[in-house]
Each structure stands twice: as C-alpha cells, then as structure tokens.
Write a protein that holds these residues in place. Structure first.
Motif, PDB file in Angstrom:
ATOM      1  N   LYS A 135      -0.543  -0.314  19.445  1.00 50.78           N
ATOM      2  CA  LYS A 135       0.634   0.165  18.719  1.00 50.78           C
ATOM      3  C   LYS A 135       0.203   1.291  17.803  1.00 50.78           C
ATOM      4  O   LYS A 135      -0.848   1.203  17.158  1.00 50.78           O
ATOM      5  N   GLU A 137       1.875   4.407  14.945  1.00 57.52           N
ATOM      6  CA  GLU A 137       3.011   4.822  14.138  1.00 57.52           C
ATOM      7  C   GLU A 137       3.336   6.288  14.378  1.00 57.52           C
ATOM      8  O   GLU A 137       2.466   7.096  14.715  1.00 57.52           O
ATOM      9  N   GLY A 139       6.819   9.300  15.247  1.00 56.62           N
ATOM     10  CA  GLY A 139       7.855   9.609  16.223  1.00 56.62           C
ATOM     11  C   GLY A 139       7.545  10.828  17.047  1.00 56.62           C
ATOM     12  O   GLY A 139       6.624  10.837  17.862  1.00 56.62           O
ATOM     13  N   GLU A 140       8.330  11.883  16.824  1.00 53.42           N
ATOM     14  CA  GLU A 140       8.189  13.106  17.629  1.00 53.42           C
ATOM     15  C   GLU A 140       6.770  13.666  17.583  1.00 53.42           C
ATOM     16  O   GLU A 140       6.259  14.176  18.584  1.00 53.42           O
ATOM     17  N   ALA A 143       4.676  11.941  20.191  1.00 57.88           N
ATOM     18  CA  ALA A 143       5.202  11.834  21.556  1.00 57.88           C
ATOM     19  C   ALA A 143       4.185  12.298  22.595  1.00 57.88           C
ATOM     20  O   ALA A 143       3.975  11.641  23.620  1.00 57.88           O
ATOM     21  N   ILE A 146       1.519   9.628  22.975  1.00 59.79           N
ATOM     22  CA  ILE A 146       2.008   8.460  23.714  1.00 59.79           C
ATOM     23  C   ILE A 146       2.077   8.758  25.205  1.00 59.79           C
ATOM     24  O   ILE A 146       1.693   7.939  26.050  1.00 59.79           O
ATOM     25  N   GLY A 158       5.596   1.811  20.196  1.00 57.56           N
ATOM     26  CA  GLY A 158       5.867   2.786  19.151  1.00 57.56           C
ATOM     27  C   GLY A 158       6.248   2.103  17.845  1.00 57.56           C
ATOM     28  O   GLY A 158       6.474   0.891  17.788  1.00 57.56           O
ATOM     29  N   VAL A 160       8.637   3.280  14.332  1.00 58.15           N
ATOM     30  CA  VAL A 160       9.380   4.298  13.586  1.00 58.15           C
ATOM     31  C   VAL A 160      10.064   3.669  12.378  1.00 58.15           C
ATOM     32  O   VAL A 160      10.099   2.462  12.210  1.00 58.15           O
ATOM     33  N   ASP A 189      13.194  10.401  16.378  1.00 61.60           N
ATOM     34  CA  ASP A 189      11.840   9.891  16.562  1.00 61.60           C
ATOM     35  C   ASP A 189      11.808   8.791  17.615  1.00 61.60           C
ATOM     36  O   ASP A 189      10.934   8.764  18.487  1.00 61.60           O
ATOM     37  N   VAL A 193       9.784   8.755  21.237  1.00 62.97           N
ATOM     38  CA  VAL A 193       8.790   7.739  21.566  1.00 62.97           C
ATOM     39  C   VAL A 193       9.132   7.065  22.895  1.00 62.97           C
ATOM     40  O   VAL A 193       8.256   6.846  23.752  1.00 62.97           O
ATOM     41  N   ALA A 198       6.544   4.861  25.768  1.00 66.59           N
ATOM     42  CA  ALA A 198       6.331   3.579  25.101  1.00 66.59           C
ATOM     43  C   ALA A 198       7.159   2.507  25.793  1.00 66.59           C
ATOM     44  O   ALA A 198       8.293   2.760  26.202  1.00 66.59           O
ATOM     45  N   ILE A 201       9.376  -0.632  21.057  1.00 67.90           N
ATOM     46  CA  ILE A 201       9.244   0.095  19.798  1.00 67.90           C
ATOM     47  C   ILE A 201       9.562  -0.833  18.628  1.00 67.90           C
ATOM     48  O   ILE A 201      10.485  -1.656  18.713  1.00 67.90           O
TER      49      ILE A 201
END
Length: 289
Positions: A135, A137, A139-140, A143, A146, A158, A160, A189, A193, A198, A201
C-alpha cells in the motif's frame, strides 16, 4: 495454501500447516461488481504474529500499517518508519495468518523518488515478508508509480484523503474534503489511482458525502477509515478499536477496553508477587519422588 497456527503443546508459535486457501488479490477486487459490494470487506491492522493469528479468521485483509511507528515504537508520526521495520513486522504477520490477504505499507521515502525506487522497495517487501500486496499513499502524483508496479506484478492498494505520511505538509490529522476544491482533488486522486491499476483503495478521514461519491464512482473497492458506512469495506487500527490507548480518534469505535483489563491483571499479579501468593504449587515443579 498454508502458513502457521499456534501449537501450545510445543511453543508459543510453532509453525504448523493449516488447511485453507489464502484470500487473493483477484478475490478482493471481485467483491465489487457493477460499482456495488454486496459483502463488505473486513480489514484490520496487524503488526505481530500473535495478533495476526487472532484476527485472521475474521478478516479479508490484514494490513501491516506504518502506523506501527506510533503503536509499537512510540514514534511521533509514521514518517520515521523504515523499510526494515515494515519487512520484519510484515513477515511476522504472514507467519501468523493463513486466510487473510496480507498487505504491507510502503514507508515514507521508500517509493516517492521514482517508479524504479518504488519497485525496488516493493520487491524487497514482498520477498522478505511473503505478503501479497503493498500500500502506498498519494493520488495523481503516484499514478505513474502505481502503473509501473502493477504492470510488473506488484499488486497495489492506494490511499487518498488524509495521508499520514504527509502530516508535515497537511499540518495535522484533520478531516479532508471540507472545501469544494479539496473534495474535487480527492475525487481526482482516487480516479487516478484506480485508473493506474490499484486493485482497491483506502479512503481516510474524508467528509462522508465525498466518501460516498467516491465509492459510487470507482469500479474498485473503497475501504473507509473515518469515511462512510457505505464504503465497500472498513479498516481500523486494531489497538485503537480494542481500547489500548487513552486517546481514541473520532472515527474509531471502541469494541473493548483492553487497557483497563491489562492494568487490572498486572496489578493483581504485582499484589500476589508482593504477598508471596504466586507462584503456587500449580506453577512450580516438585522434586521427583
């Protein structure tokens, strides 16, 4: 197929095969069909072999969270947590479970530099622990990472909303999504993800309506913590929900008060030791006749 269970006749943690099949990444992903999860996902944190054994029959996922920095090591935040810490505790949790999918948090500084750095860290975690997923942390901004990991055989969860590793930038642990701009950013975000690959999330500390909108919008499961009962699943820090700390975050329900029970047991033990009432003949070894 198997890991370990407790054999009290030999040792506290003697590895003994247990029949059963561990929950898989595709099985977790498949719990959400047509943007709906009929059977909510149960997730709790675990940092030790014994806790994993106790939680495993009741959980779909066990998360070896970097929250261990605060829960186990007494650190002020998750930021100082190291890759070595995560690997050591992750291996213990895998040894103590057989049913739940075990995921391990990637600690701060182990993945943000580049996708290549993230892959090296994730590969080490998976090799040293035997876990099925990591896992991370963000968002965008995460990406591309990920996507890089997912395409190379690393299942990713993910995270967020409130992201504890960014506590210094956020200025605290307050709920996120209270402004329209912040809410839109969280949704963006989460979509990034999910689109990056992912398989589920975590949505932490976000306004309930945003959590519900996010859950309805994503095809992958959304696991809430301080979010909404309408999420596809829930996760809590186990020690919080067991009442082992004086402070309980707003989003935690205490299911027990183990701190008081441990304190009482320790006080009783101390009293018996001082009174020489322990050990009794039941706890000592008489000479052979």
């Amino acid at each position: 197929m198997s890991t370990f269970t407790l054999d009290t006749s030999t040792s506290r943690a003697n590895p003994t095969p247990v029949r059963g099949k561990r929950t898989t990444v595709p099985a977790i992903r498949a719990r959400k069909v047509g943007f709906t999860t009929a059977d909510p996902i149960v997730m709790l944190t675990a940092y030790t072999m014994r806790m994993a054994q106790l939680l495993d029959p009741h959980c779909d996922l066990l998360l070896v969270g970097d929250s261990l920095g605060q829960v186990i090591y007494g650190l002020p935040s998750t930021v100082p947590v190291t890759l070595e810490m995560m690997c050591n505790h992750g291996a213990a949790v895998v040894r103590g479970s057989w049913h739940a999918l075990v995921a391990v948090d990637m600690p701060f500084g182990s993945y943000e530099g580049s996708p290549e750095q993230a892959f090296a860290s994730a590969a080490r975690i998976m090799k040293e622990t035997g876990c099925a997923a990591v896992k991370l942390e963000g968002g965008e901004a995460m990406a591309a990472t990920i996507d890089f990991l997912s395409k190379r055989g690393v299942p990713v969860i993910g995270h967020v909303g409130l992201t504890p590793q960014a506590v210094n930038q956020l200025g605290g642990y307050g709920a996120r999504g209270r402004s329209d701009a912040e809410a839109a950013h969280i949704l963006s975000d989460a979509r990034a993800v999910a689109d990056a690959g992912a398989f589920c999330i975590v949505a932490e500390g976000i306004v309930e309506t945003i959590a519900e909108e996010l859950t309805d919008a994503l095809a992958i499961p959304v696991i809430g913590i301080g979010a909404s009962a309408r999420c596809d699943g829930q996760v809590l820090v186990t020690e919080d929900m067991l009442g082992l700390f004086e402070r309980t975050p707003r989003f935690v329900k205490r299911y027990d008060d183990l701190a008081a029970r441990v304190t009482d047991a320790a006080a009783t033990y101390a009293g018996e030791v001082k009174a020489r009432a322990f050990p009794t003949p039941d706890q000592t070894y008489p000479p052979k006749p």
